[in-house]
Design an enzyme around this catalytic site. Structure first.
Site, PDB file in Angstrom:
ATOM      1  N   ASP A 134      89.342  52.406  15.376  1.00  8.67           N
ATOM      2  CA  ASP A 134      89.326  51.110  14.679  1.00  8.67           C
ATOM      3  C   ASP A 134      87.907  50.721  14.266  1.00  8.67           C
ATOM      4  OD1 ASP A 134      91.963  50.855  15.403  1.00  8.67           O
ATOM      5  OD2 ASP A 134      91.521  49.570  17.129  1.00  8.67           O
TER       6      ASP A 134
HETATM    7  N1  URA Z   1      93.199  52.458  20.560  1.00  9.87           N
HETATM    8  C1  URA Z   1      92.768  51.354  19.949  1.00  9.87           C
HETATM    9  O1  URA Z   1      93.268  50.274  20.192  1.00  9.87           O
HETATM   10  N2  URA Z   1      91.765  51.478  19.058  1.00  9.87           N
HETATM   11  C2  URA Z   1      91.165  52.648  18.754  1.00  9.87           C
HETATM   12  O2  URA Z   1      90.255  52.686  17.942  1.00  9.87           O
HETATM   13  C3  URA Z   1      91.637  53.782  19.408  1.00  9.87           C
HETATM   14  C4  URA Z   1      92.655  53.660  20.304  1.00  9.87           C
END
Ligand code: URA
Length: 233
Positions: free
Chosen positions: A105
Site C-alpha cells: 500500500d
Molecule cells: N497488508 C496490508 O494491509 N498492506 C500492505 O501493503 C500489505 C499487506
C-alpha cells in the site's frame, strides 16, 4: 528448448502468463509467420520467430532482481494517475525496465522485489503460490489473547474468511504478523477487525528472504542463492 507459447511471452515481458493466453486465443500471435491461437503450443525459445500484432518479440536475457525498501508515501505502480511518487522513481538508475512483484500500500514500507523476470513475477503473485510474508505492525492498541486467537484462526474480511495466520506481540503496541495470502490491504483489515487499527506497517520478509539493513528508499541486487530461493518457492 521447446516451451509453451504463453511461457515464452511471459518470459519476454509481453504479459503475464494468463494474459498471454488471452492474447494467443485472440489470434494476435504468429510463430515463424503462422498464426498460432492455441495456448500450450510449443515454441523453440531460441529459434522461433514470435510476433505479437506483427511486432517481433525479443527475449530479454539480462534478468535483474532487486529488493527495494519501499518507503511510505509512494505507490507500487509503474505510473500513477495523480502523479504521486512511484516505486519506479526509486530504481530509476537500474539499466533495465523492472517491475514490482505484487504490491504494498501507499503507506506501507518494506521489502518489495522488483524484476524483469515475468515468469518469476507470475509464479510469486499467483494465488496458488501462497508464500509466507512477514509484517511488523504498530497498532493503536495491543489485542487481547482472545482477539489474537481469532486472528490466527481466520477472520471474515470483505465477506471471506482469511487463511490461518500468525500473530505475536513483540514490543509495545508492536506485532509480528505472518500471512500467506495477498488480499487487498489484508493486514490492515485483519487488525482493524480485531480492534487494533494499524498505525504503521512494514513488510520484513517474503518467505525466508529478509529486508535486512537496506535503507528506506534504497535497493540492492539479490545474489544467486536468493534468486534461486525465490524460483524454488
Ligand atoms: N497488508 C496490508 O494491509 N498492506 C500492505 O501493503 C500489505 C499487506
Amino acid at each position: 528448448m521447446l516451451i509453451r507459447l504463453q511461457k515464452f511471452l511471459a518470459e519476454a515481458q509481453v504479459a503475464s502468463r494468463r494474459r498471454a493466453e488471452e492474447i494467443i486465443k485472440q489470434g494476435r500471435v504468429t510463430v515463424d509467420g503462422v498464426v498460432v491461437d492455441t495456448p500450450g503450443a510449443k515454441v523453440d525459445d531460441e529459434g522461433s520467430a514470435v510476433c505479437v500484432d506483427g511486432k517481433p518479440v525479443i527475449k530479454n536475457k539480462n534478468l535483474i532482481y532487486i529488493m527495494l525498501n519501499k518507503p511510505e508515501g509512494c505507490v507500487t505502480t509503474a505510473k500513477d494517475q495523480f502523479n504521486r511518487k512511484t516505486v519506479m522513481d526509486m530504481v530509476a538508475d537500474v539499466e533495465e525496465r523492472i517491475y514490482p512483484v505484487g504490491r504494498l500500500d501507499y503507506n506501507t514500507s518494506g521489502l518489495l522485489i522488483m524484476t524483469n523476470d515475468g515468469e518469476l513475477t507470475y509464479r510469486l503473485t499467483h494465488p496458488k503460490h501462497n508464500v509466507e510474508k512477514t509484517y511488523i505492525a504498530y497498532v493503536e492498541k495491543e489485542p487481547e489473547a482472545a482477539e489474537m486467537e481469532k486472528f490466527r484462526r481466520g477472520i471474515v474480511i470483505d465477506g471471506r474468511k482469511t487463511a490461518p495466520a500468525c500473530i505475536e506481540i513483540i514490543g509495545k503496541n508492536c506485532l509480528e504478523i505472518k500471512i500467506h495470502e495477498g488480499r487487498n490491504r489484508q493486514v490492515r483489515k485483519m487488525c482493524e477487525a480485531i480492534g487494533s487499527p494499524v498505525l504503521r506497517l512494514k513488510r520484513q520478509a517474503i518467505g525466508s528472504l529478509k529486508l535486512g539493513d537496506v535503507k528506506k528508499g534504497s535497493y540492492r541486487y539479490l545474489n544467486k542463492d536468493e534468486i534461486d530461493y525465490l524460483k524454488s518457492l
